[in-house]
Design an enzyme around this catalytic site. Structure first.
Site, PDB file in Angstrom:
ATOM      1  NE  ARG A   1     -61.232 -43.122 -84.604  1.00 44.83           N
ATOM      2  CZ  ARG A   1     -59.932 -43.318 -84.809  1.00 44.83           C
ATOM      3  NH1 ARG A   1     -59.040 -42.456 -84.342  1.00 44.83           N
ATOM      4  NH2 ARG A   1     -59.511 -44.383 -85.466  1.00 44.83           N
TER       5      ARG A   1
ATOM      6  CB  SER B   1     -76.601 -93.082 -67.912  1.00 47.08           C
ATOM      7  OG  SER B   1     -75.276 -93.466 -68.208  1.00 47.08           O
TER       8      SER B   1
ATOM      9  CE  LYS C   1     -59.646 -43.713 -75.942  1.00 43.46           C
ATOM     10  NZ  LYS C   1     -58.933 -42.841 -76.910  1.00 43.46           N
TER      11      LYS C   1
END
Length: 450
Positions: free
Chosen positions: A17, A391, A24
């Site tokens: 599922r 910067s 799982k």
């Protein structure tokens, strides 16, 4: 509690599922496979041995648990839970103690509950079996437990085989069972498969116990502890329940969550006192946040350490190996990877610090990047204490910026900069008067002719 405990964890099912190539029980909850949550619980509870029963995709499960010291037992045919449990007999043939059987897709079993079941088995009334029960809001198709007020079980029945009256009982069987090893194997050998599914059911050992005139008892727990996961929807539900519990624990321990339902923790997240966490923050595995830190909104932190009074974000990303010292700061759209930001140092915005050491009090300007990769190898950048990087600078590693040095904005630094020096790596500014107007006029005229 002196009697040794062994765990048998059933993980042989196909998990169809889930519709996944991954087994799982290996699907993660809070960054850790659900099976490993359970292994951790048994380890904390003091289990001396752990046997994981595998079937489909056994190599995936084996790779996950054998490094943790677990033993593998194979169930080649899927003949039911009693048959699966019996497959662990050879691995525990020399074990003399209490065996707790649990399920790999029921990951939230707590160490305290494991200990309580073992202790109940050793109580003065000497039950032969202890079963973990729960009372869900919707009993669905769970197996039922019929027990008296003292917890003594009179009957256990699978939903498929239950009568209407038995289905009306709200006490359900989690499947988690504790039995002494000396009792378990003979009981399992006697289990038959005369039932609606034609399978060998583990709960039948309880009915055999009662038929022998011995006692079986139920210990109850909260439904969230035994939530089972069989689908992606179940996985999402279980993950959310785990997160809700962890958020509650964090706030009780002195952490401020501005919007609790938007914060997601990993299984091993450690947060100190008086930490403030704003909305939409995600913690991956391996995070440690010290006291009084602030994590602003939309930050993602994994494998990182944040020091006291440090400040992260908003919109910051700390990747594995990132370490922020006390009172340091990274602002919006800053990313760190394998980098250390020294005490009081700042990278306030639009910066990438990869494979770097930044000294105390240094200031990293907006748009600065450490160019750490040449397409083949990674190199380190060192920025000294009190240094200032202007910067839009690129620091091409390997390179060192000395203590107190200043790197002018827009620089591409390829050589070391001495302490207290100024580095300017850009062409001198020049100006051509009237050039822009002449250019616009020429282009405008050219466009009109087309």
């Amino acid at each position: 509690m002196t009697t040794p405990i062994a765990a048998i964890i059933l993980a042989a099912g196909m998990g169809t599922r889930m519709k996944s190539d991954l087994h799982k029980v290996l699907h993660p909850i809070a960054g850790r496979a659900m099976l490993l949550h359970l292994v951790d619980s048994f380890t904390t509870a003091g289990a001396k041995r752990q046997v994981v029963v595998v079937g489909a995709r056994r190599e995936q499960v084996e790779a996950a648990v054998t490094p943790l010291g677990a033993t593998i037992a194979a169930q080649d045919e899927q003949l039911g839970t009693a048959h699966a449990t019996l497959m662990a007999k050879q691995a525990l043939t020399d074990f003399d103690g209490i065996v707790v059987v649990a399920f790999g897709d029921t990951p939230f079993l707590k160490p305290a509950t494991i200990a309580a079941m073992a202790a109940r088995l050793e109580a003065a009334d000497a039950p032969r079996a202890v079963v973990l029960g729960f009372r869900p809001d919707d009993a669905k198709a769970y197996g039922r437990i019929v027990a008296d007020a003292g917890g003594s079980i009179t009957k256990m029945v699978e939903y498929k085989d239950a009568s209407d009256a038995e289905r009306a009982v709200d006490l359900c069987n989690s499947g988690v069972t504790a039995v002494r090893a000396s009792d378990l194997w003979p009981l399992l050998e006697r289990v038959g498969n005369d039932n609606a599914a034609g399978e060998y059911y583990l709960p039948d050992i309880v009915m055999l116990t009662i038929a022998d005139g011995a006692r079986a008892v139920v210990v109850e727990t909260h439904p969230d502890e035994v939530v089972g996961i069989n689908s992606r929807a179940d996985l999402a539900y279980a993950s959310e329940r785990w997160q809700e519990a962890r958020r509650t624990d964090m706030m009780a321990a002195g952490v401020t969550l501005v919007a609790p339902h938007t914060v997601w923790f990993a299984h091993d997240t450690v947060i100190g006192r008086d930490v403030t966490i704003e909305q939409n923050v995600i913690f991956g595995p391996g995070v440690r946040i010290a006291d009084h830190a602030t994590i602003h909104a939309f930050s993602h932190i994994e494998g990182a350490t944040v020091g006291e009074h440090a400040e992260v974000g908003p919109y910051a990303r700390l990747r594995p190996g990132a370490e922020m010292k006390a009172k340091s700061k990274v602002g919006n759209f800053v990313e760190m990877k394998k980098a250390v930001l020294g005490e009081g140092a700042k990278a306030s915005h639009l910066t990438y610090l990869g494979d770097a050491d930044v000294g105390a009090g240094a200031n990293i300007g907006a748009g600065t990047i450490t160019c750490n990769y040449d397409g083949f190898f990674k190199y380190r950048t060192v920025i000294g204490a009190g240094a200032f990087v202007g910067s839009n600078s690129a620091l091409v590693a390997p390179v060192t910026i000395g203590d107190g040095a200043i790197v002018g904005a827009g620089s591409v630094v390829t050589q070391d900069v001495a302490a207290d020096a100024l580095a300017l790596v850009r062409p001198a500014q020049s100006e051509k008067p009237g050039w822009a107007r002449r250019f616009r006029d020429a282009m405008t005229a050219k466009k009109k002719t087309k």
